[in-house]
Design a protein around this motif. Structure first.
Motif, PDB file in Angstrom:
ATOM      1  N   PHE A  89       0.844  -1.188   0.000  1.00  0.00           N
ATOM      2  CA  PHE A  89       0.000   0.000   0.000  1.00  0.00           C
ATOM      3  C   PHE A  89       0.883   1.244   0.000  1.00  0.00           C
ATOM      4  CE2 PHE A  89      -1.607  -3.394   2.693  1.00  0.00           C
ATOM      5  CZ  PHE A  89      -2.756  -3.754   2.025  1.00  0.00           C
ATOM      6  N   ILE A  90       0.286   2.366  -0.400  1.00  0.00           N
ATOM      7  CA  ILE A  90       1.022   3.628  -0.373  1.00  0.00           C
ATOM      8  C   ILE A  90       0.024   4.762  -0.183  1.00  0.00           C
ATOM      9  CG2 ILE A  90       0.926   4.176  -2.847  1.00  0.00           C
ATOM     10  CD1 ILE A  90       3.964   4.896  -2.568  1.00  0.00           C
ATOM     11  N   GLY A  91       0.519   5.922   0.279  1.00  0.00           N
ATOM     12  CA  GLY A  91      -0.348   7.082   0.469  1.00  0.00           C
ATOM     13  C   GLY A  91      -1.440   6.793   1.475  1.00  0.00           C
ATOM     14  N   ASN A  92      -2.652   7.149   1.141  1.00  0.00           N
ATOM     15  CA  ASN A  92      -3.801   6.962   2.024  1.00  0.00           C
ATOM     16  C   ASN A  92      -4.322   5.524   1.931  1.00  0.00           C
ATOM     17  OD1 ASN A  92      -5.702   7.779   3.903  1.00  0.00           O
ATOM     18  ND2 ASN A  92      -7.155   8.480   2.362  1.00  0.00           N
ATOM     19  N   ASN A  93      -3.398   4.556   2.144  1.00  0.00           N
ATOM     20  CA  ASN A  93      -3.688   3.119   2.042  1.00  0.00           C
ATOM     21  C   ASN A  93      -4.192   2.719   0.648  1.00  0.00           C
ATOM     22  OD1 ASN A  93      -2.794   2.225   4.486  1.00  0.00           O
ATOM     23  ND2 ASN A  93      -4.804   2.035   5.429  1.00  0.00           N
ATOM     24  N   TYR A  94      -3.681   3.406  -0.399  1.00  0.00           N
ATOM     25  CA  TYR A  94      -4.023   3.001  -1.761  1.00  0.00           C
ATOM     26  C   TYR A  94      -3.374   1.646  -2.034  1.00  0.00           C
ATOM     27  CZ  TYR A  94      -4.910   8.045  -2.044  1.00  0.00           C
ATOM     28  OH  TYR A  94      -5.344   9.319  -1.813  1.00  0.00           O
ATOM     29  N   PRO A  95      -4.155   0.627  -2.428  1.00  0.00           N
ATOM     30  CA  PRO A  95      -3.594  -0.724  -2.544  1.00  0.00           C
ATOM     31  C   PRO A  95      -2.987  -1.012  -3.922  1.00  0.00           C
ATOM     32  CG  PRO A  95      -5.968  -0.817  -2.844  1.00  0.00           C
ATOM     33  CD  PRO A  95      -5.623   0.643  -2.581  1.00  0.00           C
ATOM     34  N   PHE A 148      -4.537  -5.737  -2.762  1.00  0.00           N
ATOM     35  CA  PHE A 148      -4.268  -6.153  -1.385  1.00  0.00           C
ATOM     36  C   PHE A 148      -5.261  -5.476  -0.433  1.00  0.00           C
ATOM     37  CE2 PHE A 148      -0.138  -6.687  -3.537  1.00  0.00           C
ATOM     38  CZ  PHE A 148       0.091  -8.028  -3.243  1.00  0.00           C
ATOM     39  N   ASP A 149      -5.525  -6.124   0.687  1.00  0.00           N
ATOM     40  CA  ASP A 149      -6.504  -5.656   1.668  1.00  0.00           C
ATOM     41  C   ASP A 149      -5.790  -4.949   2.813  1.00  0.00           C
ATOM     42  OD1 ASP A 149      -8.526  -5.217   3.458  1.00  0.00           O
ATOM     43  OD2 ASP A 149      -9.003  -7.342   3.790  1.00  0.00           O
ATOM     44  N   PRO A 160      -0.054  -6.990  10.016  1.00  0.00           N
ATOM     45  CA  PRO A 160      -0.961  -6.146  10.791  1.00  0.00           C
ATOM     46  C   PRO A 160      -1.720  -5.188   9.891  1.00  0.00           C
ATOM     47  CG  PRO A 160       1.226  -6.210  11.791  1.00  0.00           C
ATOM     48  CD  PRO A 160       1.344  -6.849  10.443  1.00  0.00           C
ATOM     49  N   PRO A 161      -2.831  -4.617  10.369  1.00  0.00           N
ATOM     50  CA  PRO A 161      -3.575  -3.643   9.557  1.00  0.00           C
ATOM     51  C   PRO A 161      -2.681  -2.489   9.139  1.00  0.00           C
ATOM     52  CG  PRO A 161      -4.839  -4.283  11.497  1.00  0.00           C
ATOM     53  CD  PRO A 161      -3.476  -4.874  11.667  1.00  0.00           C
ATOM     54  N   ALA A 162      -2.830  -2.050   7.882  1.00  0.00           N
ATOM     55  CA  ALA A 162      -1.984  -0.981   7.348  1.00  0.00           C
ATOM     56  C   ALA A 162      -2.451   0.376   7.869  1.00  0.00           C
ATOM     57  CB  ALA A 162      -2.007  -1.005   5.829  1.00  0.00           C
ATOM     58  N   GLN A 163      -1.488   1.233   8.206  1.00  0.00           N
ATOM     59  CA  GLN A 163      -1.769   2.588   8.673  1.00  0.00           C
ATOM     60  C   GLN A 163      -1.606   3.563   7.512  1.00  0.00           C
ATOM     61  OE1 GLN A 163      -2.808   2.842  11.952  1.00  0.00           O
ATOM     62  NE2 GLN A 163      -2.618   0.612  11.759  1.00  0.00           N
ATOM     63  N   PRO A 164      -2.553   4.480   7.304  1.00  0.00           N
ATOM     64  CA  PRO A 164      -2.411   5.443   6.212  1.00  0.00           C
ATOM     65  C   PRO A 164      -1.328   6.470   6.509  1.00  0.00           C
ATOM     66  CG  PRO A 164      -4.320   5.979   7.547  1.00  0.00           C
ATOM     67  CD  PRO A 164      -3.795   4.663   8.074  1.00  0.00           C
ATOM     68  N   ALA A 165      -0.858   7.126   5.465  1.00  0.00           N
ATOM     69  CA  ALA A 165       0.152   8.175   5.636  1.00  0.00           C
ATOM     70  C   ALA A 165      -0.457   9.385   6.339  1.00  0.00           C
ATOM     71  CB  ALA A 165       0.724   8.577   4.284  1.00  0.00           C
TER      72      ALA A 165
END
Length: 536
Positions: A237-243, A258-259, A277-282
């Motif tokens: 993921f990158i940025g605001n959790n863009y997958p 990806f989720d 673990p759950p992804a954290q947004p930027a």
């Protein structure tokens, strides 16, 4: 006394691959919180051999790093055959906890002789022999220290403990307990809020310019905030959790996105947990183009940097209290510095220009000194070269009256026969609009004062004279110009080369017709002392 490049504490070359720089060397340096008592200095660096990145503690003895005092604290493998991404910033936070940023040690470039390649998107190539093109083996791997920000507590004997609150507990299978933050591409500069303990870092992002239905989002740089341990996305993921989407490098077909709630790392190069673990947004994110979310960052090349959070303190409050609690971020490529305002909880509220009137030559590091002032390391605007504009800048805040700004002192003719007439002009302005007085130092004790930025003076005696001017406003604040040396008694010759015919392009085998013209008011021209050189 500690330098990057080849030397005691670092080697920027690769092990075996020609024409490749692997971004190794002296990566980070920090003083012990009790430096005044123990004189400990910590360096994160790349020894020539073995191929590792190493955190060590040294003693400062007589203002020099004592290499004999080295105590190796931590090290891990780093491949140097394909560029890039080492991270390398180190910083102490509250409670004496030491944070170490590490890059994903993966290449962003396309694999040679391959039909299906990264193209600036997430490196997810899991073919045999292409490990350096798969960041899931490092940044997405819970059992690897690369692509992370580590957090440890150094003990007096040079060993370390694992503090409470890291991402994985000590002893958990397929994990490393040193990991505080994972999912990092290149966390190049980090900073720790000394009051809240929040970790901030600039994340240098990938190069894709546009979103792609087959691969996923375009590249973004990020400024991140970690209030607690977490997974921050890369390379899924990158940025605001863009997958990103799974991608098969053998046939060019894609899979599901990806989720962010439960990222899957099923790469054969992964030695850690498969469910992340759950992804954290930027915290802040921006692409090459204009950012809708953060328009203040502008557009263009990008290399995000996260500086300190500023607080006034008794005896050391060099800046207005307006900046208390603001995060200072900056851009190596774009050159700006911004102050970020946050809520009491740490949420983003706004950003605004800071130091907007100061031109910085690629700011690459920023620290608060013991005097609580900002010190900025400027890389210089050239790449891989000796930069005359590189240096360390200290930022002073001038409350009330500000001194004049002196840009340049110009001398019309820097040499002449006697009597030699000097014509000088200084480019100076006052930011408060005050009237200015000019005190001219003409060398050898000669001084003149004018209310005009121009001066004419005739020298009757031969010699060299160092010319400068001090510019003073009505409240006696002053600034001094550069110094220009002139020579009275002899005038430098005038030299010109005139070309006949074509003057712009070189054609092999065709002669260039030219004439050298020299005149000298002081003496006859000796043609045997004329030397002509050429380059093309």
């Amino acid at each position: 006394t500690v330098g990057s490049g080849t030397g005691v504490l670092g080697d920027s070359k690769t092990l075996n691959t020609p024409d490749v720089n692997a971004e190794e060397g002296l990566l980070g340096i920090a003083l012990d919180p009790n430096f005044a008592k123990n004189q400990y200095v910590y360096a994160f660096y790349s020894p020539v051999k073995p191929s590792v990145n190493r955190l060590s503690r040294f003693k400062l003895v007589n203002d020099k790093i004592s290499t004999a005092s080295e105590k190796i604290i931590l090290e891990f493998y780093s491949q140097r055959e394909i560029c890039c991404h080492t991270g390398g910033s180190i910083a102490f936070g509250p409670g004496g906890l030491l944070y170490v940023s590490t890059g994903d040690n993966s290449t962003p470039f396309d694999a040679p002789k391959s039909k299906y390649v990264n193209n600036g998107y997430a490196p997810l190539d899991n073919r045999q022999g292409f490990q350096q093109y798969d960041a899931r083996r490092s940044a997405g791997n819970t059992n690897d220290l690369r692509g992370k920000v580590l957090r440890i507590k150094i003990k007096e004997d040079g060993t370390y403990d694992i503090p409470d609150g890291n991402l994985f507990p000590k002893g958990q299978e397929k994990t490393k307990p040193e990991i505080f933050v994972m999912g990092n591409r290149n966390p190049y500069r980090i900073s720790v809020d000394q009051k809240t303990g929040f970790l901030y870092w600039g994340e240098v992002g990938p190069d894709a310019s546009n979103d792609d239905a087959l691969r996923g989002p375009r590249g973004y740089d990020e400024v991140n905030q970690a209030r607690k341990a977490g997974f921050f996305g890369w390379p899924l993921f990158i940025g605001n959790n863009y997958p990103y989407k799974a991608y098969d490098y053998t046939d060019g077909k894609n899979g599901e996105a990806f989720d962010p709630k439960a990222g899957l790392n099923n790469s054969p190069n992964n030695t850690g947990l498969s469910t992340l673990p759950p992804a954290q947004p930027a915290f802040i994110w921006y692409p090459y183009g204009e950012s809708k979310e953060f328009p203040q960052v502008g557009a263009g090349g990008r290399t995000a940097m996260a500086g300190p959070v500023y607080y006034s303190r008794p005896g050391a409050s060099p800046y207005p209290s307006y900046y208390d609690g603001k995060l200072i971020i900056y851009e190596w490529i774009r050159g700006w510095v911004k102050a970020v305002t946050m809520s009491p909880e740490g949420d983003y509220l706004s950003m605004e220009p800071m130091l907007g009137e100061i031109s910085l030559a690629a700011p690459i590091d920023m620290e608060l000194g013991p005097d609580n002032k900002l010190y900025i390391l400027e890389y210089g605007k050239g790449w891989f070269t000796k930069n005359p504009d590189a240096g360390i800048t200290r930022i002073d805040y001038m409350a009330g009256n500000r001194p004049p700004i002196v840009k340049n002192l110009e001398i019309e003719k820097t040499s002449g026969l006697l009597p030699y007439k000097l014509v000088a002009k200084v480019d100076a302005t006052d930011p408060d609009g005050d009237a200015l007085t000019y005190v001219w130092n003409l060398g050898k004790g000669i001084k003149k004062t004018t209310t005009s930025p121009e001066l004419q003076h005739t020298f009757a005696k031969a010699g060299e004279f160092a010319i400068s001017v001090q510019v003073i406003d009505k409240d006696k604040a002053s600034s001094k110009s550069n110094t220009v040396t002139v020579y009275a008694g002899n005038e430098e010759p005038k030299v010109d080369i005139t070309l006949t015919g074509n003057k712009s392009f070189y054609f092999p085998g065709k002669p260039i017709n030219y004439q050298v013209l020299v005149s000298d008011k002081g003496a006859a021209v000796n043609k045997s002392r004329i030397y002509v050189s050429n380059t093309y």
